[in-house]
Design a protein around this motif. Structure first.
Motif, PDB file in Angstrom:
ATOM      1  N   PRO A 285       0.771  -1.251   0.090  1.00  0.00           N
ATOM      2  CA  PRO A 285       0.030  -0.066  -0.089  1.00  0.00           C
ATOM      3  C   PRO A 285       0.805   1.347  -0.045  1.00  0.00           C
ATOM      4  CG  PRO A 285       0.107  -0.534   2.172  1.00  0.00           C
ATOM      5  CD  PRO A 285       0.969  -1.730   1.355  1.00  0.00           C
ATOM      6  N   GLN A 286       2.223   1.218  -0.151  1.00  0.00           N
ATOM      7  CA  GLN A 286       2.926   2.568  -0.032  1.00  0.00           C
ATOM      8  C   GLN A 286       2.657   3.604  -1.096  1.00  0.00           C
ATOM      9  OE1 GLN A 286       4.132  -0.829  -0.071  1.00  0.00           O
ATOM     10  NE2 GLN A 286       5.498  -1.397   1.493  1.00  0.00           N
ATOM     11  N   ASP A 287       2.218   3.019  -2.383  1.00  0.00           N
ATOM     12  CA  ASP A 287       2.028   4.150  -3.489  1.00  0.00           C
ATOM     13  C   ASP A 287       0.504   4.120  -3.376  1.00  0.00           C
ATOM     14  OD1 ASP A 287       4.608   4.615  -3.949  1.00  0.00           O
ATOM     15  OD2 ASP A 287       4.786   2.810  -4.965  1.00  0.00           O
ATOM     16  N   VAL A 288      -0.239   2.975  -3.449  1.00  0.00           N
ATOM     17  CA  VAL A 288      -1.812   3.119  -3.385  1.00  0.00           C
ATOM     18  C   VAL A 288      -2.079   1.816  -2.543  1.00  0.00           C
ATOM     19  CG1 VAL A 288      -1.661   1.467  -5.526  1.00  0.00           C
ATOM     20  CG2 VAL A 288      -3.618   2.869  -5.147  1.00  0.00           C
ATOM     21  N   SER A 289      -3.221   2.358  -1.811  1.00  0.00           N
ATOM     22  CA  SER A 289      -4.277   1.538  -1.034  1.00  0.00           C
ATOM     23  C   SER A 289      -5.413   0.878  -1.808  1.00  0.00           C
ATOM     24  CB  SER A 289      -4.640   2.042   0.254  1.00  0.00           C
ATOM     25  OG  SER A 289      -3.717   2.355   1.220  1.00  0.00           O
ATOM     26  N   VAL A 290      -5.428  -0.168  -1.625  1.00  0.00           N
ATOM     27  CA  VAL A 290      -6.649  -1.093  -2.472  1.00  0.00           C
ATOM     28  C   VAL A 290      -7.518  -1.875  -1.371  1.00  0.00           C
ATOM     29  CG1 VAL A 290      -7.223  -2.628  -4.371  1.00  0.00           C
ATOM     30  CG2 VAL A 290      -5.030  -1.382  -4.499  1.00  0.00           C
ATOM     31  N   ALA A 291      -8.632  -1.569  -1.416  1.00  0.00           N
ATOM     32  CA  ALA A 291      -9.646  -2.543  -0.572  1.00  0.00           C
ATOM     33  C   ALA A 291     -10.655  -3.107  -1.343  1.00  0.00           C
ATOM     34  CB  ALA A 291     -10.223  -1.679   0.431  1.00  0.00           C
ATOM     35  N   GLY A 292     -11.296  -4.080  -0.937  1.00  0.00           N
ATOM     36  CA  GLY A 292     -12.551  -4.964  -1.290  1.00  0.00           C
ATOM     37  C   GLY A 292     -13.338  -5.088  -0.500  1.00  0.00           C
TER      38      GLY A 292
END
Length: 355
Positions: A285-292
């Motif tokens: 997640p350092q550059d972009v966080s992703v959640a589902g």
């Protein structure tokens, strides 16, 4: 005498009993001595008679013993989604001991095909289960109403004349979005499931956003906005599959002012976004966080573990089966809404410095 021509009357004559007595021997119940039942069954075996026509027995009872399950999508896509598979497993595991079978009715392959499968007009079924995508003016639901078929609506728009089973996905999306906000993110995009049976793909403009007809998509998107977020982009996908998440991820993460977090309406879509980020050389997640959303076990995504809202998939299938049983018993089931739970994984983290 061939098995095809042998009748119950032939068996009765061979066993020296009446046809009604022979029928009782096959029913497994009724006032018949064990010795008589054994004699009838032995005569049937010797004549190659497999038993009374089950269709005739069903017609006499006024039931088919079949539950129609309307998938809302073609089966080749539906069976690639672990969500559908696990819910169906819970459902069939509940119906089997009740002596009920399942008829799977697929959705249209594309918008040019009729919304209502011809099977819905003619197939024998005691109860129908409409899985996902229900709307108040759904032609499938209208067909079931015209037939007078008791119906269980799964994650659709609650209505007074059908039973309902769902999950608190709106509340779950609110909690998930607040988790992302608490990490400092403000540039948040979202990747959604289909808006309607057109199954379009791409960034949705205000006109398209106002036309969402599938309840599950509308409700989960409302969870994002009700948490206080206006997404930088709402990306619509044609199905909840990894490749559509990857397409969305490439488009969203290739922008000059890319989002620092992407909230997805399913885990398969979110995993596709993670794969796209890796492909573009971005760290999660350092550059972009992703959640589902779903809480699926995806070992092939290692070392990443998705931050997700877990829903009780097998339990939802069981709840649908129990609701079917209530309808068959002549009862009016109360609507059931199952809880969900936020599970924080490795794919969400603080907003990148300088963002």
């Amino acid at each position: 005498m061939s098995a095809q021509r042998t009748t119950l009357a032939d068996v009765a004559a061979s066993a020296g009993v009446s046809v009604s007595t022979a029928s009782l021997a096959f029913s497994g119940s009724g006032p018949i001595a064990d010795a008589t039942r054994s004699r009838v069954l032995a005569a049937a075996r010797s004549l190659g008679y497999a038993g009374p026509n089950p269709l005739g027995r069903q017609l006499r009872r006024g039931r088919s013993g079949i539950v129609g399950v309307i998938m809302g999508d073609v089966l080749r896509r539906a069976f690639r989604d672990p969500v559908a598979v696990q819910v169906l497993d819970g459902l069939t595991g509940t119906l089997g001991p009740l002596g009920l079978g399942v008829l799977l009715i697929p959705g249209p392959q594309d918008p040019s095909q009729p919304a209502v499968d011809p099977l819905l007009e003619s197939a024998a079924m005691d109860v129908a289960v409409q899985m996902w995508g229900g709307t108040t003016d759904d032609p499938v639901l209208e067909m079931l109403r015209r037939r007078g078929t008791p119906t269980v609506l799964v994650e659709g728009t609650p209505q007074p004349d059908v039973a309902a089973v769902g999950i608190d996905d709106h509340g779950g999306m609110i909690e998930l979005t607040r988790h992302v906000l608490a990490l400092g993110h403000t540039r948040i995009a979202t990747v959604t499931m289909p808006f309607d049976r057109d199954r379009s793909e791409g960034a949705a403009d205000p006109v398209r956003l106002a036309a969402i007809s599938w309840e599950i998509t509308r409700r989960r998107l409302a969870g994002v906005t009700d948490a206080g977020v206006t997404p930088t982009v709402v990306w619509e996908t044609p199905a909840s599959l990894v490749e559509h998440g990857a397409t969305a991820g490439r488009a969203l993460l290739s922008q000059p002012d890319r989002p620092t977090a992407i909230v997805c309406q399913s885990d398969l879509l979110a995993s596709g976004v993670v794969l796209a980020a890796r492909e573009l050389g971005l760290r999660v997640p350092q550059d972009v966080s992703v959640a589902g959303f779903d809480g699926l076990d995806l070992p092939w995504l290692a070392p990443d573990v998705l931050t997700s809202v877990a829903q009780p998939l097998a339990e939802k299938g069981v709840a649908i089966g129990e609701t079917v049983a209530e309808l068959l018993a002549g009862r009016t089931p109360e609507p059931r809404v199952l809880p969900v739970q936020l599970r924080v994984g490795t794919t969400t983290g603080p907003v990148p410095p300088g963002s």
